[in-house]
Design a protein around this motif. Structure first.
Motif, PDB file in Angstrom:
ATOM      1  N   GLY A  26      23.042  46.561  45.639  1.00  0.00           N
ATOM      2  CA  GLY A  26      23.361  45.297  45.029  1.00  0.00           C
ATOM      3  C   GLY A  26      24.155  44.414  45.097  1.00  0.00           C
ATOM      4  N   GLY A  27      24.089  43.199  45.397  1.00  0.00           N
ATOM      5  CA  GLY A  27      24.834  42.891  45.898  1.00  0.00           C
ATOM      6  C   GLY A  27      26.723  42.499  45.392  1.00  0.00           C
ATOM      7  N   ALA A  28      25.681  42.457  44.293  1.00  0.00           N
ATOM      8  CA  ALA A  28      27.557  42.180  42.929  1.00  0.00           C
ATOM      9  C   ALA A  28      28.648  43.069  43.577  1.00  0.00           C
ATOM     10  N   SER A  29      28.315  44.336  43.772  1.00  0.00           N
ATOM     11  CA  SER A  29      29.167  45.278  44.203  1.00  0.00           C
ATOM     12  C   SER A  29      28.965  46.067  45.378  1.00  0.00           C
ATOM     13  N   SER A  35      19.025  54.372  50.608  1.00  0.00           N
ATOM     14  CA  SER A  35      18.946  54.573  52.257  1.00  0.00           C
ATOM     15  C   SER A  35      18.570  55.357  52.850  1.00  0.00           C
ATOM     16  N   PHE A  36      18.310  55.618  54.306  1.00  0.00           N
ATOM     17  CA  PHE A  36      18.188  56.241  55.057  1.00  0.00           C
ATOM     18  C   PHE A  36      18.574  55.657  56.104  1.00  0.00           C
ATOM     19  N   ASN A  37      19.247  57.122  57.049  1.00  0.00           N
ATOM     20  CA  ASN A  37      19.811  56.873  58.103  1.00  0.00           C
ATOM     21  C   ASN A  37      21.488  55.546  57.585  1.00  0.00           C
ATOM     22  N   LEU A  38      21.841  55.767  56.844  1.00  0.00           N
ATOM     23  CA  LEU A  38      22.958  54.691  56.655  1.00  0.00           C
ATOM     24  C   LEU A  38      24.388  55.668  56.029  1.00  0.00           C
ATOM     25  N   THR A  39      25.406  55.146  56.597  1.00  0.00           N
ATOM     26  CA  THR A  39      26.289  55.652  55.962  1.00  0.00           C
ATOM     27  C   THR A  39      27.606  54.787  55.054  1.00  0.00           C
ATOM     28  N   SER A  40      27.606  53.576  55.371  1.00  0.00           N
ATOM     29  CA  SER A  40      27.781  52.779  54.039  1.00  0.00           C
ATOM     30  C   SER A  40      27.702  51.285  54.013  1.00  0.00           C
ATOM     31  N   VAL A  41      28.263  50.635  53.185  1.00  0.00           N
ATOM     32  CA  VAL A  41      27.659  49.144  52.855  1.00  0.00           C
ATOM     33  C   VAL A  41      29.286  49.061  52.734  1.00  0.00           C
ATOM     34  N   ASN A  52      26.287  49.954  57.827  1.00  0.00           N
ATOM     35  CA  ASN A  52      26.653  51.314  58.484  1.00  0.00           C
ATOM     36  C   ASN A  52      25.849  52.235  59.346  1.00  0.00           C
ATOM     37  N   ILE A  53      25.502  51.974  59.935  1.00  0.00           N
ATOM     38  CA  ILE A  53      23.961  52.805  61.046  1.00  0.00           C
ATOM     39  C   ILE A  53      25.256  54.611  60.604  1.00  0.00           C
ATOM     40  N   ALA A  90      26.242  49.566  63.884  1.00  0.00           N
ATOM     41  CA  ALA A  90      27.015  48.708  62.778  1.00  0.00           C
ATOM     42  C   ALA A  90      26.736  47.188  62.749  1.00  0.00           C
ATOM     43  N   PHE A  91      26.505  46.643  61.955  1.00  0.00           N
ATOM     44  CA  PHE A  91      26.194  45.079  62.028  1.00  0.00           C
ATOM     45  C   PHE A  91      26.530  44.517  60.638  1.00  0.00           C
ATOM     46  N   ASP A  92      27.175  42.664  60.449  1.00  0.00           N
ATOM     47  CA  ASP A  92      27.512  42.142  59.474  1.00  0.00           C
ATOM     48  C   ASP A  92      26.084  41.828  58.990  1.00  0.00           C
ATOM     49  N   CYS A  93      25.589  41.510  57.588  1.00  0.00           N
ATOM     50  CA  CYS A  93      25.104  40.147  57.387  1.00  0.00           C
ATOM     51  C   CYS A  93      25.517  39.423  56.149  1.00  0.00           C
TER      52      CYS A  93
END
Length: 121
Positions: A26-29, A35-41, A52-53, A90-93
């Motif tokens: 969710g973009g608001a929160s 997810s798959f192979n993800l640590t966090s957003v 964060n991969i 990791a990367f930013d979007c």
């Protein structure tokens, strides 16, 4: 690399051409729905997120694909990343919209979908 398949029932060989990480949030929160192979957003501000991969990519030359749900019927919606933000883990979007005057504004859009293609380390 061998990883668990869907439902952890089987194992599969991760090959080129397969998505190596994906997330729906969710973009608001920045709350992850799945997810798959993800640590966090990370929520780094309005329409600004850090992905964060879990298992690093082999290099920074991976591809990021994304989509967002529409919030404004009269605007163009986008998700973007820059090469400068790419690290192997990791990367930013950013999510944004542009109105008819081409004014780009970062915004927390309803739903954000991001996938990463490339080679794992």
């Amino acid at each position: 690399t061998i990883v668990a398949g869907a439902g952890n029932i089987t194992t599969t060989n991760v090959q080129e051409g397969l998505i190596k990480c994906w997330v729906s949030f969710g973009g608001a929160s920045a709350t992850v729905a799945d997810s798959f192979n993800l640590t966090s957003v990370d929520d780094d501000g309005t329409g600004d997120f850090g992905i964060n991969i879990a298992s690093d990519m082999a290099n920074v030359n991976y591809a990021v694909l994304g989509a967002v749900t529409e919030k404004h019927a009269t605007a163009i919606h986008t998700i973007e990343t820059t090469d400068a933000s790419h690290a192997t883990g990791a990367f930013d979007c950013e999510t944004a919209y542009a109105n008819s005057g081409n004014n780009r504004t970062n915004e927390d859009l309803n739903d954000v979908y991001v996938a990463v293609a490339g080679d794992l380390a």
